[in-house]
Design an enzyme around this catalytic site. Sequence first.
Site, PDB file in Angstrom:
ATOM      1  N   CYS A 243       6.672 -30.614  41.359  1.00  0.00           N
ATOM      2  CA  CYS A 243       6.937 -30.571  42.794  1.00  0.00           C
ATOM      3  C   CYS A 243       5.716 -31.021  43.592  1.00  0.00           C
ATOM      4  O   CYS A 243       5.795 -31.193  44.809  1.00  0.00           O
ATOM      5  CB  CYS A 243       7.357 -29.171  43.227  1.00  0.00           C
TER       6      CYS A 243
ATOM      7  N   GLU B  59      10.585 -33.698  44.168  1.00  0.00           N
ATOM      8  CA  GLU B  59      10.466 -33.287  42.778  1.00  0.00           C
ATOM      9  C   GLU B  59      10.412 -34.569  41.954  1.00  0.00           C
ATOM     10  O   GLU B  59      11.396 -35.327  41.936  1.00  0.00           O
ATOM     11  CB  GLU B  59      11.664 -32.420  42.366  1.00  0.00           C
TER      12      GLU B  59
END
Length: 502
Positions: free
Chosen positions: A449, A495
């Site tokens: 992330c 992500e």
Amino acid sequence: MPLPERVAVAARSGAGSPARTAVRCPRWAQPLGPAMALRLPRCRLRAPPLALLSLRSLVTTTAAACQGRKKARVSCSPPEPSWEERLANAVTPLWRLPYQEQLRVKYESQRKILQTLASRLEELGIDAQKPGGLCCPLQPVVPSPIINGYRNKSTFSVNRGPDGNPKTVGLYVGTGRGRNIVCVKANHVENIPSKHKQVAQCYEEFICRSPLDSCILFHEGGHWRELVVRTTSCGHTMAIVTFHPQQLGQEALATQKALLKEFFTEGPGAVCALTSLYFQESTMTRCSHEQSPYQLLHGAPHIFEELLGLKFRISPDAFFQVNTAGAEVLYQAVGELCQAAGDTVLLDICCGTGTIGLSLAHRVSKVIGVEVVEKAIEDAEWNAAFNGISNCEFHSAKAEAVLPQLLASWEDARPLVAVVNPSRAGLHYRVVRAIRNCRSIRRLLYISCKPEGEAMRNFLELCCPPDPRKKLAGEPFTPVLAIPFDMFPHTVHCELVLLFTR
């Protein structure tokens, strides 16, 4: 006409030509000859020379013009943003952009990250430059199925609001270093669902009624602290209240817990229809269940979520992807990228409640999950049993404590594919070293992330030439494909799934 030319006209016209000047100048820039004539005393004095009047007119007109420009600048400056706008700008900085434009911004940021990785690899003597200066091909950002209110977990702070109320429940604007933190209600933040906002508002109402103070700084006392709200697509809602006990005894603590439970079950907070209400006494900024147990005050001990046809149990502190609909898209892609055959063993590192491994268990011969949060592993084991999945084993420990021994003694002839999904802190060096030195791992999927952070260090450790000093003796990995997934609309975050092979 430009302002200097207007002033020159005023100077040449003198006090006796007001009409000519008025036509060419706005009202605030007109010469003041007539007005000055009105202010002259009515006595028999000789009129001042024309040159003096012209000079006086020039000075007063220039002053008026400057004053007018100042007024214009003030009136044209943008209005001060509201506190709600400041919060939205801080938490969801892309909220004003159309969604396709948000995806373009994120693609560019991921492209720069891959360019940085290529440059860093070049510095290590690895020819990693691909078209566009990237280390590997970059696919377009995969959009989120849900754009607004997608979060299934929100953490609300308690602090002073813009109006000075020390029991405001919301999100922070400002920084501790700048000593300008203000807690603003999250009513206008677009990625937080209405249910979370409702619970936060009710919690604020409760603590405002309480005679106990909020705990803003530990050493200054106070008790009421942050609120965590978790929801699922099944309609379940979990609320977790953090409380600093200070010097309160057990009887006083029991009273506060009873009042909190009554408020959310029989009082105004009953409108939230909580599935679970937890209470945690904490003297630290963050406190795990092992350090201070979560105390169930009301309802069921767990909430449940459905993902890719499976049912998952979620504990108060278990990790679960914050965007459930986006997680389904992500995990389907991970399954395709793994290219797992029937005899493959899947190593799921930082597995949380087992979502990735369990969703791919039907494709592989075995899943091995590792997770540091003990309660999350209990959930993973329950999830496997409930969904009738028997080819999974889970280890509750730090990955750096389990993997070196597990992989060093690996003698299984079956193909081994690793999927890692660490926190923003990235993987511990011993974990990277264990993966790198295990010859059986030929394919690795790294889900990050924050790829520009500590994950970048992991990428370099995976791909650098063998280094005996760092005990990196195994063959280096090579990045071959990058796919960004927008799990966080309105924010700058993505992500990134990076596929490594060797």
